[in-house]
Design a protein around this motif. Structure first.
Motif, PDB file in Angstrom:
ATOM      1  N   ASP A 249       0.825  -1.209   0.000  1.00  0.00           N
ATOM      2  CA  ASP A 249       0.000   0.000   0.000  1.00  0.00           C
ATOM      3  C   ASP A 249       0.858   1.257   0.000  1.00  0.00           C
ATOM      4  OD1 ASP A 249      -2.335  -1.444  -0.058  1.00  0.00           O
ATOM      5  OD2 ASP A 249      -2.633  -1.407   2.115  1.00  0.00           O
ATOM      6  N   GLU A 250       1.936   1.261   0.806  1.00  0.00           N
ATOM      7  CA  GLU A 250       2.826   2.422   0.834  1.00  0.00           C
ATOM      8  C   GLU A 250       3.496   2.612  -0.525  1.00  0.00           C
ATOM      9  OE1 GLU A 250       5.613   2.942   4.044  1.00  0.00           O
ATOM     10  OE2 GLU A 250       4.391   1.703   5.375  1.00  0.00           O
TER      11      GLU A 250
ATOM     12  N   GLN B 187       2.385   1.643  -3.419  1.00  0.00           N
ATOM     13  CA  GLN B 187       1.400   2.072  -4.397  1.00  0.00           C
ATOM     14  C   GLN B 187       1.092   3.559  -4.270  1.00  0.00           C
ATOM     15  OE1 GLN B 187       0.217   0.036  -6.902  1.00  0.00           O
ATOM     16  NE2 GLN B 187      -0.473   2.029  -7.683  1.00  0.00           N
ATOM     17  N   ASP B 188       1.116   4.076  -3.030  1.00  0.00           N
ATOM     18  CA  ASP B 188       0.876   5.511  -2.842  1.00  0.00           C
ATOM     19  C   ASP B 188       1.893   6.344  -3.608  1.00  0.00           C
ATOM     20  OD1 ASP B 188      -1.311   5.100  -1.246  1.00  0.00           O
ATOM     21  OD2 ASP B 188      -0.215   5.256   0.642  1.00  0.00           O
TER      22      ASP B 188
END
Length: 475
Positions: free
Chosen positions: A129-130, A132-133
């Motif tokens: 998730d990090e 992808q941010d």
């Protein structure tokens, strides 16, 4: 006049004292105004854009062209764990992805990792998730971003730094893109800066150019911008033929006879099974011959190659072979030991892949002689752990050297064809629509083991497909 003389001597003395602080050498190194590099100037911005950290090399992992992952990094690709230590190791990921054409490829990153931004700053990342941010902040595929990738500096480069009096106060040795970026970023701290010319730049085609001044450097960078494919996309295998040439195509194709089709997909239809037992021979005069039914059927056609690198067009024209006849783009040439793979594409969907093994003949003969010597039975046959051996009980198989095969149980006979290829490591079986031997139809059975009394064949389907295993035993 007597009173004027002492005054004149005093003035001259002051001038001598003043000028004595700077030698003749000092005066000779004053930087020409037009050769200085100042912060936020056109040349400074061009140089900075040229040395931005390029994040596109590892897009096969992070799908982001504006950031890169700091090596080493550990990833698991389709269940296989790899340690990636440099850009070359990324090819291992691609090899696993390319092993099957019809599977779902996936990659799992072992966190934490460190990502590197365009300005060479870094940050630690601890989850998908990090990552992808930050990837979401990048431009979309093939967007015209700020970095200039079609020209590079050849290091080391020396820069001279001057103070307000134009005195040389420091020389800076620049050894890589990170050093150059920091140097440009710090320009506002210096009174005047010049590059010690001449320097050398490297263009996208590998040629070099000597640069003698600031204006030449600016012109070279501007001229090089957008002259190459910066590969700022997530299509990891669109540059597999960077070093391909039409001469290489000719050398590869004509060194071996009897190429066979390992993969053929047109309009989402898999057609390679339609060409099981078909063999293609490419000649230096751009003619080709196709043979099938163990050489009893033949056809002639033509082939040609034009272009270079990733833009080579490969034309095939064979009467009656409409599935193959087309202008294909050469996608990749692979050499795994003696095994050669020649891969063609049209767009993102249509694929044609030829395979060959130049040392196959004698090894093929060994298995041909084994199978054609006597009768055989199906000792076992399983489809993805489903045992179907009983369907073949009582049948005896007779393999003939002319490439025909028959299976008979006394009251029913199935007829087909067979071919051994790829150094005796692969085998084709084709019984047409005759049941139950239709289940054996396959153009690339892997020969797992062979002896005078037993031959084991296996076919592993791509993706989540099953594994078929056929064991033949001699009567």
């Amino acid at each position: 006049m007597k009173t004027f003389k002492p005054i004149l001597l005093i003035v001259l003395g002051v001038m001598l004292i003043t000028t004595s602080c700077r030698t003749e050498d000092d005066l000779s190194i004053d930087p020409p105004t037009e050769e200085t590099i100042t912060a936020n100037s056109t040349i400074a911005n061009l140089m900075s854009r040229t040395v931005f950290n390029d994040g596109s090399n590892d897009n096969i992992i992070d799908n982001a062209s504006c950031i890169s992952i700091q090596f080493p990094v550990t990833v698991t690709v389709n269940g296989i764990t790899l340690q990636i230590d440099n850009d070359d190791d990324l090819d291992e990921i691609e090899d696993i992805f390319d092993e099957f054409d019809d599977d779902d490829d996936n990659i799992v990153i072992s966190y934490p990792i460190t990502i590197v931004f365009a300005d060479f700053t870094t940050i630690e990342i601890n989850s998908d998730d990090e990552l992808q941010d930050f990837a979401d902040d990048c431009f979309e595929d093939n967007f015209d971003d700020d970095d200039i990738e079609c020209i590079d500096f050849q290091y080391p480069i020396t820069a001279s730094v001057y103070d307000e009096n134009n005195d040389l106060i420091n020389s800076i040795i620049i050894n890589n893109d990170n050093d150059m970026y920091d140097f440009i970023d710090d320009l506002d701290e210096y009174a005047a800066v010049t590059i010690n010319f001449p320097i050398t730049v490297i263009l996208a085609d590998g040629t070099t150019q000597t640069i003698n001044n600031i204006q030449e450097l600016a012109t070279a960078i501007e001229d090089a911008d957008d002259t190459c494919d910066e590969d700022d996309d997530n299509d990891y295998d669109d540059d597999d033929c960077d070093n391909c040439s039409t001469d290489l195509v000719t050398d590869i194709l004509t060194q071996c006879d009897n190429w066979y089709i390992d993969d053929l997909e047109r309009n989402d239809n898999d057609l390679e099974d339609n060409y099981a037992g078909f063999f293609f021979t490419f000649n230096n005069d751009n003619t080709l011959q196709v043979s099938w039914d163990n050489g009893t059927q033949t056809e002639s056609g033509t082939w040609s190659a034009s272009g270079s690198g990733n833009t080579i067009i490969f034309d095939i024209n064979i009467p009656g072979f409409d599935d193959i006849n087309d202008s294909w783009n050469l996608h990749e040439i692979e050499n795994y030991g003696d095994e050669l793979e020649f891969k063609l594409r049209i767009g993102d969907e249509d694929e044609l892949e030829f395979k060959n093994n130049c040392s196959s003949d004698s090894s093929n003969d060994n298995l041909v002689n084994t199978l054609s010597d006597g009768l055989w039975i199906v000792a076992s046959y399983t489809e993805d752990n489903d045992d179907q051996t009983s369907n073949y009980s009582g049948y005896e198989l007779d393999f003939n050297t002319d490439g025909t095969v028959s299976a008979s149980n006394g009251s029913n006979t199935n007829s087909g064809t067979w071919t051994v290829f790829n150094s005796g490591n692969e085998m084709m079986l084709d019984f047409g629509t005759d049941m139950p031997f239709q289940e054996f139809n396959d153009d690339d059975w892997d020969v797992i083991s062979s002896s005078e009394t037993e031959v084991i064949l296996q076919d592993v389907s791509g993706g989540n497909g099953g594994t078929d295993t056929l064991t033949l035993q001699k009567l």
